[in-house]
Design a protein around this motif. Structure first.
Motif, short mmCIF file in Angstrom:
data_model
loop_
_atom_site.label_atom_id
_atom_site.label_comp_id
_atom_site.label_asym_id
_atom_site.label_seq_id
_atom_site.Cartn_x
_atom_site.Cartn_y
_atom_site.Cartn_z
N ILE A 1 0.84 -1.20 0.00
CA ILE A 1 0.00 0.00 0.00
C ILE A 1 0.88 1.25 0.00
CG2 ILE A 1 -1.65 1.34 1.37
CD1 ILE A 1 -2.84 -1.37 2.31
N LEU A 2 1.88 1.29 0.87
CA LEU A 2 2.76 2.46 0.97
C LEU A 2 3.58 2.64 -0.30
CD1 LEU A 2 3.95 2.05 4.68
CD2 LEU A 2 2.40 3.79 3.77
N SER A 3 4.00 1.53 -0.89
CA SER A 3 4.82 1.64 -2.10
C SER A 3 4.02 2.13 -3.30
CB SER A 3 5.45 0.28 -2.43
OG SER A 3 4.45 -0.67 -2.77
N SER A 4 2.68 2.05 -3.22
CA SER A 4 1.85 2.49 -4.35
C SER A 4 1.46 3.96 -4.27
CB SER A 4 0.57 1.64 -4.40
OG SER A 4 -0.24 1.90 -3.26
N VAL A 5 1.75 4.62 -3.13
CA VAL A 5 1.32 6.00 -2.93
C VAL A 5 1.90 6.92 -4.01
CG1 VAL A 5 1.48 8.01 -1.41
CG2 VAL A 5 0.91 5.75 -0.47
N ALA A 6 3.17 6.77 -4.30
CA ALA A 6 3.82 7.64 -5.30
C ALA A 6 3.18 7.47 -6.67
CB ALA A 6 5.31 7.32 -5.36
#
Length: 816
Positions: free
Chosen positions: A529-534
């Motif tokens: 989830i965090l890696s998809s924010v960008a």
């Protein structure tokens, strides 16, 4: 004045259903009928006596209806399904509840004598002379009778009864659309002419063995024949009326929500003043502000959808949404609460995305949703819910541990979630331009309001809150409600979809709430989830990188774009050419595409050569009787060529009646404005020199049943209808008229009722509305005063048209 009838119903759940299987349980599903025509079938809930369905439908019925029935069935793998019970609601019972019905209702037994349908064409005449008097009845024909025989037909005959006199027609075998054309005559005594009895015409199904089956009756007061020389017309067949309600609840109960909306639609010109006020309000916001003030919580979603359609039709949907969003943003001080309530702005954005973006959503999500349904993996992360007995063998060991189930679940969820995110972030060019411009305006308003550095992400959250949390995540959670699947997911697949929807919501929140909730067992998905924010932020930046003027150069409603496929899928087309085959071999599997311009088909979805039918040639889309081909769920598309010749293509929907209804509705919607629509059709097929429905030999004979060209399922693809939509807004304003008058006009010196009389539309001039113009406005007249005058004008116009209808009906009765 046209009529518009819409029926909303939701089958919520059942309770205490009787066990029909040897296992001590049942496999219940519901069939919904409107006037004995199946319009919906719920999913089957296996091995459950207290099933939950939660399925809802909207049905547009321009011609009205008489009754709505819910049959609860028990599905059997072998043999016929068992009937558990039914609930029948009359149109009057539904319409008597202004806010609709919402309650538990006991199921009743199904009585064959009460399961009647259809109409009969009669002509009755009372003959009186000095020698003798008689009652003459011409039994002309009947249509859509109930099938009583195993072949799906009946052997009907008619019978007229008055006092102790009776006479019968001949029996016409194997038809539900009999043509008798017979005259029955009853001789009456002089004393019988003064009686106040009832003439009864019954229709029966003749059986060689056993008693005849009742098909319906018509009751006509004898006194009415004294007033009318000849009484002729189509009469609806009624049941015997001897059924008793099962008040004890032994058959269980259903919880239903049913609401009827019935309007009389005025000619278009009468609505023009209100349309103009709404269009003006995009600039000054006054009329919209007043409408928002009188909109109730219960009606907010309907009002939002209606306004979206009105402004789509006017080409002003972006300014309309910009007004609502700006108002919402300016009234929000805490960015964490922005668009979190179910305000009119939030509801309007939701309905807007459904109206213009549903085909886009299908293109992005459908392949992944289909994969999840097909693979049907057992996935669970919550340690409290892991059931080792429900999982298939994951490893070659004799048993599977909770850790293995959890690891497998994380792996599958990461795979699915990655596919979903990649499909979304790569879909910038697929997103409708009007959606992109609306989000661009929203981004601008939020950026102007929240300028602090700590609120840098609010402009992204505002868009992703709608895009991910209110559009994509709900579609993943309940694919059926977004037409991504024909049936609800089973328990296993539903849990997978729920976990994915939760994860996608976290993606839409840009990972800001991770680790703060109670569901810490979702933590294995936090890295992805965090890696998809960008990539999500980059996607949103590209999404709003669009020219504002592009909206004016393209259609704002995707369903009307010729190149867009409205519906597609495999169906079975009847092979009309060549020698006649057995019914089950006469239908060949073909892939169909429907756009607003053509209905085309080919052997497969990637086949290069397609056959096409222009939509403008479609003149009827109707069901086919089961006995025509001995096949269920068959429809016919009737077209007319340039020479006026009618051609019929028969298509079978193999899955279920829901697929049939969806295709019927979709083709009817794209052809609804065709000029040469047929008033009648043959529900059978012409075979062996005659029609299987009415047994007429002439292939070109007029159809024996009425068409249903405007009967459609309500969904995102409904055609725009400005008159119907403006009527709905008028009704909402009418309910809040006193509130508006009190708030805006009680301080004005002049009496608005007297000062604005000259602005009203005269009901005595141009009664058809063809020449009426918008009422003039006084210089300096307030928007509130203008709005109230428009409401009063529409109210007066409705009353005038209704009075004329009553006068016309009375004139017909007195002067037949």
């Amino acid at each position: 004045m046209a009529k518009n009838t819409s029926l909303y119903f939701r089958i919520v759940e059942g309770r205490n259903l009787p066990a029909k299987d040897v296992s001590g349980t049942s496999d219940p599903y519901c069939i919904v009928k409107v006037d004995n025509e199946v319009v919906a079938r719920t999913a089957t809930v296996w091995k459950n006596l207290n099933p939950f369905w939660g399925e809802e439908y909207t049905l547009h019925l321009p011609m009205g209806f008489h009754s709505l029935s819910f049959l609860v069935m028990d599905e059997d793998t072998i043999g016929h399904d068992d009937v558990i019970g039914k609930i029948t609601l009359s149109k009057e019972a539904i319409g008597s509840q202004a806010k609709g019905l919402d309650s538990w209702m006991n199921l009743t037994r199904v009585d064959p004598d009460e399961e009647v349908q259809g109409e009969i064409h009669l002509s009755l005449e009372l003959l009186k002379d000095t020698v003798k008097s008689s009652l003459r009845c011409q039994v002309i024909e009947a249509r859509d009778l109930a099938p009583r025989d195993i072949s799906g037909t009946s052997d009907p005959f008619g019978r007229i009864i008055f006092n102790n006199h009776s006479a019968e027609t001949s029996i016409i075998k194997k038809t539900r659309f009999p043509h008798w054309g017979e005259t029955l005559e009853l001789e009456l005594g002089a004393e019988e002419l003064n009686e106040e009895g009832t003439v009864i015409v019954e229709v029966w199904d003749w059986d060689m063995v056993g008693k005849n089956d009742f098909l319906g009756k018509v009751e006509i007061p004898f006194a009415s024949l004294h007033k009318t020389p000849v009484l002729e017309g189509w009469f609806r067949l009624l049941p015997l009326g001897n059924n008793e309600a099962d008040a004890s609840g032994k058959l269980g109960a259903l919880r239903l929500k049913v609401r009827l909306v019935e309007d009389r639609i005025l000619p278009s010109t009468y609505y023009q003043p209100l349309i103009e006020l709404l269009v003006e309000s995009v600039e000054d916001s006054s009329a919209l502000t007043m409408l928002e003030e009188v909109t109730t919580v219960e009606s907010r979603q309907d009002v939002a959808m209606t306004l979206v359609k009105i402004y789509l039709g006017q080409g002003l949907v972006v300014p309309f949404l910009d007004y609502l969003n700006t108002r919402e943003v300016n009234h929000t001080t805490d960015p964490n609460t922005l668009f979190r309530s179910n305000s009119l702005a939030s509801k309007a954005m939701e309905q807007f995305m459904k109206a213009v973006g549903m085909l886009y959503l299908h293109e992005v999500l459908k392949p992944i949703i289909n994969r999840i349904f097909d693979e049907r993996k057992y996935i669970e992360l919550d340690p409290c819910k892991i059931d080792l007995n429900r999982t298939r063998r994951i490893s070659f060991k004799s048993g599977v541990s909770e850790a293995e189930v959890r690891d497998f679940s994380v792996e599958m969820l990461q795979t699915y979630l990655t596919s979903i995110i990649e499909s979304i972030v790569s879909s910038v060019d697929q997103c409708p331009s009007v959606m992109r411009v609306a989000f661009k305006q929203l981004h601008k308003r939020v950026e102007e309001q929240f300028t602090e550095p700590e609120n840098e992400d609010v402009k992204y959250l505002a868009i992703s809150g709608f895009f991910f949390l209110r559009f994509f995540a709900p579609a993943i959670l309940t694919p059926k409600l977004f037409q991504l699947r024909d049936q609800h997911a089973d328990t296993r697949t539903s849990r997978t979809l729920l976990l994915l929807a939760k994860a996608l919501q976290s993606v839409g929140n840009l990972g800001l709430q991770l680790g703060h909730g109670k569901e810490q067992w979702m933590s294995p998905l936090h890295p992805i989830i965090l890696s998809s924010v960008a990539s999500v932020k980059d996607f949103l930046d590209k999404l709003i990188d669009v020219d504002h003027d592009i909206v004016s150069s393209v259609p704002q409603r995707a369903v009307f774009m010729p190149s867009v496929t409205v519906k597609e899928g495999y169906l079975h087309k009847h092979k009309a050419e060549g020698p006649q085959l057995l019914s089950r071999f006469a239908f060949k599997k073909r892939y169909f595409w429907l756009t607003s311009e053509t209905l085309s088909y080919a052997k497969t979805s990637d086949w290069q050569v397609r056959s096409s039918i222009p939509i403008q040639r479609v003149c009827a889309v109707e069901r086919v009787d089961e006995n025509a081909f001995q096949q269920q769920n068959v429809m016919q598309v009737i077209t007319q060529d340039n020479d006026g010749k009618l051609n019929t293509m028969y298509i079978q929907c193999k899955q279920n009646v829901n697929e049939l209804n969806q295709w019927l509705s979709a083709i009817r919607k794209v052809s609804i404005y065709n000029e040469r629509m047929l008033p009648s059709f043959h529900p059978g097929v012409h075979r062996s020199g005659k029609w299987t429905c009415c047994l007429q030999a002439d292939r070109a004979v007029t159809g024996c049943s009425r068409t249903h060209s405007a009967v459609t399922l309500g969904d995102w693809s409904d055609p725009l209808d400005p008159d119907v939509e403006t009527q709905m807004i008028y009704k909402q304003l009418l309910q809040g008229r006193d509130k508006l008058r009190k708030k805006y006009l009680e301080t004005e010196d002049a009496d608005p009722t007297s000062s604005n009389k000259e602005t009203r539309i005269s009901p005595d001039v141009h009664p058809d509305g063809a020449e009426c113009n918008a009422p003039p406005t006084r210089p300096g007249q307030s928007v509130a005063a203008r709005l109230l005058v428009v409401i009063e004008d529409l109210e007066q116009a409705h009353a005038t048209f209704q009075l004329r209808e009553i006068e016309d009906a009375t004139r017909v009765i007195l002067n037949p």
